[in-house]
Design a protein around this motif. Sequence first.
Motif, PDB file in Angstrom:
ATOM      1  N   LEU A  34      -7.802  11.072  -9.076  1.00  0.00           N
ATOM      2  CA  LEU A  34      -7.081   9.900  -8.573  1.00  0.00           C
ATOM      3  C   LEU A  34      -7.789   9.312  -7.346  1.00  0.00           C
ATOM      4  O   LEU A  34      -7.962   8.084  -7.241  1.00  0.00           O
ATOM      5  CB  LEU A  34      -5.647  10.285  -8.219  1.00  0.00           C
ATOM      6  CG  LEU A  34      -4.748   9.160  -7.695  1.00  0.00           C
ATOM      7  CD1 LEU A  34      -4.614   8.046  -8.720  1.00  0.00           C
ATOM      8  CD2 LEU A  34      -3.376   9.712  -7.329  1.00  0.00           C
ATOM      9  N   CYS A  35      -8.227  10.176  -6.434  1.00  0.00           N
ATOM     10  CA  CYS A  35      -8.911   9.698  -5.229  1.00  0.00           C
ATOM     11  C   CYS A  35     -10.234   9.016  -5.568  1.00  0.00           C
ATOM     12  O   CYS A  35     -10.555   7.963  -5.005  1.00  0.00           O
ATOM     13  CB  CYS A  35      -9.159  10.865  -4.270  1.00  0.00           C
ATOM     14  SG  CYS A  35      -7.669  11.472  -3.460  1.00  0.00           S
ATOM     15  N   ILE A  36     -10.988   9.593  -6.487  1.00  0.00           N
ATOM     16  CA  ILE A  36     -12.273   9.006  -6.883  1.00  0.00           C
ATOM     17  C   ILE A  36     -12.061   7.635  -7.507  1.00  0.00           C
ATOM     18  O   ILE A  36     -12.780   6.674  -7.199  1.00  0.00           O
ATOM     19  CB  ILE A  36     -13.018   9.931  -7.868  1.00  0.00           C
ATOM     20  CG1 ILE A  36     -13.431  11.226  -7.178  1.00  0.00           C
ATOM     21  CG2 ILE A  36     -14.258   9.231  -8.435  1.00  0.00           C
ATOM     22  CD1 ILE A  36     -13.871  12.311  -8.133  1.00  0.00           C
ATOM     23  N   PHE A  70     -13.922   0.105  -3.414  1.00  0.00           N
ATOM     24  CA  PHE A  70     -15.316  -0.284  -3.194  1.00  0.00           C
ATOM     25  C   PHE A  70     -15.682  -1.474  -4.079  1.00  0.00           C
ATOM     26  O   PHE A  70     -16.382  -2.396  -3.643  1.00  0.00           O
ATOM     27  CB  PHE A  70     -16.234   0.900  -3.494  1.00  0.00           C
ATOM     28  CG  PHE A  70     -17.695   0.565  -3.421  1.00  0.00           C
ATOM     29  CD1 PHE A  70     -18.331   0.439  -2.201  1.00  0.00           C
ATOM     30  CD2 PHE A  70     -18.441   0.371  -4.577  1.00  0.00           C
ATOM     31  CE1 PHE A  70     -19.683   0.129  -2.123  1.00  0.00           C
ATOM     32  CE2 PHE A  70     -19.786   0.060  -4.525  1.00  0.00           C
ATOM     33  CZ  PHE A  70     -20.419  -0.063  -3.291  1.00  0.00           C
ATOM     34  N   GLY A  71     -15.187  -1.451  -5.320  1.00  0.00           N
ATOM     35  CA  GLY A  71     -15.467  -2.548  -6.244  1.00  0.00           C
ATOM     36  C   GLY A  71     -14.941  -3.879  -5.730  1.00  0.00           C
ATOM     37  O   GLY A  71     -15.620  -4.905  -5.842  1.00  0.00           O
ATOM     38  N   LEU A  72     -13.745  -3.873  -5.153  1.00  0.00           N
ATOM     39  CA  LEU A  72     -13.174  -5.115  -4.622  1.00  0.00           C
ATOM     40  C   LEU A  72     -13.986  -5.637  -3.441  1.00  0.00           C
ATOM     41  O   LEU A  72     -14.221  -6.849  -3.315  1.00  0.00           O
ATOM     42  CB  LEU A  72     -11.717  -4.888  -4.205  1.00  0.00           C
ATOM     43  CG  LEU A  72     -10.718  -4.670  -5.346  1.00  0.00           C
ATOM     44  CD1 LEU A  72      -9.362  -4.249  -4.797  1.00  0.00           C
ATOM     45  CD2 LEU A  72     -10.581  -5.920  -6.204  1.00  0.00           C
ATOM     46  N   ILE A 127     -23.691   6.175  -7.613  1.00  0.00           N
ATOM     47  CA  ILE A 127     -23.980   7.031  -8.761  1.00  0.00           C
ATOM     48  C   ILE A 127     -23.301   8.386  -8.603  1.00  0.00           C
ATOM     49  O   ILE A 127     -22.747   8.936  -9.566  1.00  0.00           O
ATOM     50  CB  ILE A 127     -25.508   7.194  -8.933  1.00  0.00           C
ATOM     51  CG1 ILE A 127     -26.139   5.851  -9.340  1.00  0.00           C
ATOM     52  CG2 ILE A 127     -25.829   8.257  -9.981  1.00  0.00           C
ATOM     53  CD1 ILE A 127     -27.648   5.849  -9.326  1.00  0.00           C
ATOM     54  N   LEU A 128     -23.297   8.928  -7.383  1.00  0.00           N
ATOM     55  CA  LEU A 128     -22.626  10.210  -7.138  1.00  0.00           C
ATOM     56  C   LEU A 128     -21.125  10.108  -7.390  1.00  0.00           C
ATOM     57  O   LEU A 128     -20.506  11.051  -7.913  1.00  0.00           O
ATOM     58  CB  LEU A 128     -22.890  10.673  -5.708  1.00  0.00           C
ATOM     59  CG  LEU A 128     -24.281  11.245  -5.417  1.00  0.00           C
ATOM     60  CD1 LEU A 128     -24.434  11.564  -3.937  1.00  0.00           C
ATOM     61  CD2 LEU A 128     -24.547  12.498  -6.261  1.00  0.00           C
ATOM     62  N   LEU A 129     -20.531   8.974  -7.016  1.00  0.00           N
ATOM     63  CA  LEU A 129     -19.100   8.780  -7.292  1.00  0.00           C
ATOM     64  C   LEU A 129     -18.822   8.822  -8.787  1.00  0.00           C
ATOM     65  O   LEU A 129     -17.845   9.447  -9.231  1.00  0.00           O
ATOM     66  CB  LEU A 129     -18.635   7.446  -6.706  1.00  0.00           C
ATOM     67  CG  LEU A 129     -18.249   7.418  -5.228  1.00  0.00           C
ATOM     68  CD1 LEU A 129     -17.964   5.992  -4.782  1.00  0.00           C
ATOM     69  CD2 LEU A 129     -17.029   8.308  -4.959  1.00  0.00           C
ATOM     70  N   MET A 131      -7.566   6.027 -17.138  1.00  0.00           N
ATOM     71  CA  MET A 131      -7.395   7.014 -16.073  1.00  0.00           C
ATOM     72  C   MET A 131      -5.963   7.549 -16.050  1.00  0.00           C
ATOM     73  O   MET A 131      -5.731   8.719 -15.748  1.00  0.00           O
ATOM     74  CB  MET A 131      -7.748   6.396 -14.716  1.00  0.00           C
ATOM     75  CG  MET A 131      -9.205   5.997 -14.556  1.00  0.00           C
ATOM     76  SD  MET A 131     -10.367   7.367 -14.828  1.00  0.00           S
ATOM     77  CE  MET A 131     -11.075   6.887 -16.417  1.00  0.00           C
ATOM     78  N   GLY A 132      -5.002   6.681 -16.382  1.00  0.00           N
ATOM     79  CA  GLY A 132      -3.615   7.123 -16.488  1.00  0.00           C
ATOM     80  C   GLY A 132      -3.447   8.178 -17.569  1.00  0.00           C
ATOM     81  O   GLY A 132      -2.730   9.176 -17.380  1.00  0.00           O
ATOM     82  N   LEU A 133      -4.118   7.979 -18.696  1.00  0.00           N
ATOM     83  CA  LEU A 133      -4.086   8.988 -19.765  1.00  0.00           C
ATOM     84  C   LEU A 133      -4.657  10.308 -19.283  1.00  0.00           C
ATOM     85  O   LEU A 133      -4.099  11.386 -19.546  1.00  0.00           O
ATOM     86  CB  LEU A 133      -4.876   8.485 -20.978  1.00  0.00           C
ATOM     87  CG  LEU A 133      -4.192   7.493 -21.907  1.00  0.00           C
ATOM     88  CD1 LEU A 133      -5.198   6.940 -22.918  1.00  0.00           C
ATOM     89  CD2 LEU A 133      -3.038   8.167 -22.648  1.00  0.00           C
TER      90      LEU A 133
END
Length: 376
Positions: free
Chosen positions: A23-25, A32-34, A286-288, A358-360
């Motif tokens: 969830l945190c990732i 970050f995307g926004l 990339i690490l994320l 991600m919810g799944l």
Amino acid sequence: MPLKASQTKENAKQTGYVDLGLLCIVLILVGFGLVMLYSTSAYNGLIKFQDAAYYLKKQLFATILGVGVMMVVANIDYHFWERFAVLAYIVSLILSGLVLVVGSEINGSKRWLALGPLSFQPSEYAKVAVILFLAFLIVRNVKKMGKIKTMFLIMLSVLPIVGLVGTNNLSTAIIILGIAVILIFVASPKYMQFIGMGALGVGFIAIFLSLESYRLERLAIWRNPEAYEKGYQTLQGLYAIGSGGVFGRGLGESMQKLGFVPEAQNDMIFSIICEELGLVGAVLVILLFLLLIWRLMVIAGNATDLFGALIVTGIMGHMAIQVILNIAVVTNTIPNTGITLPFISYGGTSVLFLLAEMGLALSISSQVKEVSPPKA
């Protein structure tokens, strides 16, 4: 860890675990995307719509909606979706077919269905539908997965959606095909027969490439972008990557986003990340994604049943394929296929269904059982 049809009920303790790491990732990537989307799209928004935050507002709306969907899906038992797996796949076929007939064309591609003032990209929904559908099929044929006939029939069942999506969106068709191959591979006790299936897959893609001349042209542009006008975007993206150096020009300081990289907020956003944040920023991104894939792998390996394990494996495959293809395109490692970077590139439909996936995964993680070793 081998995927099993079920875990032993004896000696199992329900933990009520929720993967907070995942969830945190996801939330870090979305945030970050926004930030990067606003940095990358402000110039285009100001020039085209007289609003520097135009793209950010639309993406923020889809993101808020997506986070809401993620939390709702995370709190629903994932077995609930099993009964709708076939229906979801049929709906994806219908929607993909409608795109060919009444789809809206944006930037030269017919990939959207108009829903009043909003537009919807059925191919993003199709990825989720295919994951659920294949997980459903494999669970019901798990004892026959060692037979080449079973594997072939399951693969054959997804070719209609691959064909429909691939008519106008080859990159997404490749992702869907890749998801199918990964799911069948992890569920099969035999691996040698994948050599034959791999050859069939290569042949299928080769046929798709030859059906449209523009796809073959992309191969020529990839080999020598300087010689073609359409190689301009690729070259400008490479200039952006090269000019970023180790630490980058600084957030918001990109020059290439000022009209040099066309639609920089879409497929080529990674090149702007490299320019503004440098090699360090690119490596961190990339690490994320690697951490995201690792958490999904952990959830898949500890899922309570095969259905859950296959869903998470499909999501993991989707993430891995899409990230690899996007970065490979931006760096001109492979021909330009028009593929977005998950959670970061502009696209409301994309971020909505990515968060639903991600919810799944979170729903499946919440039912992980801690299995104690059997007593002697």
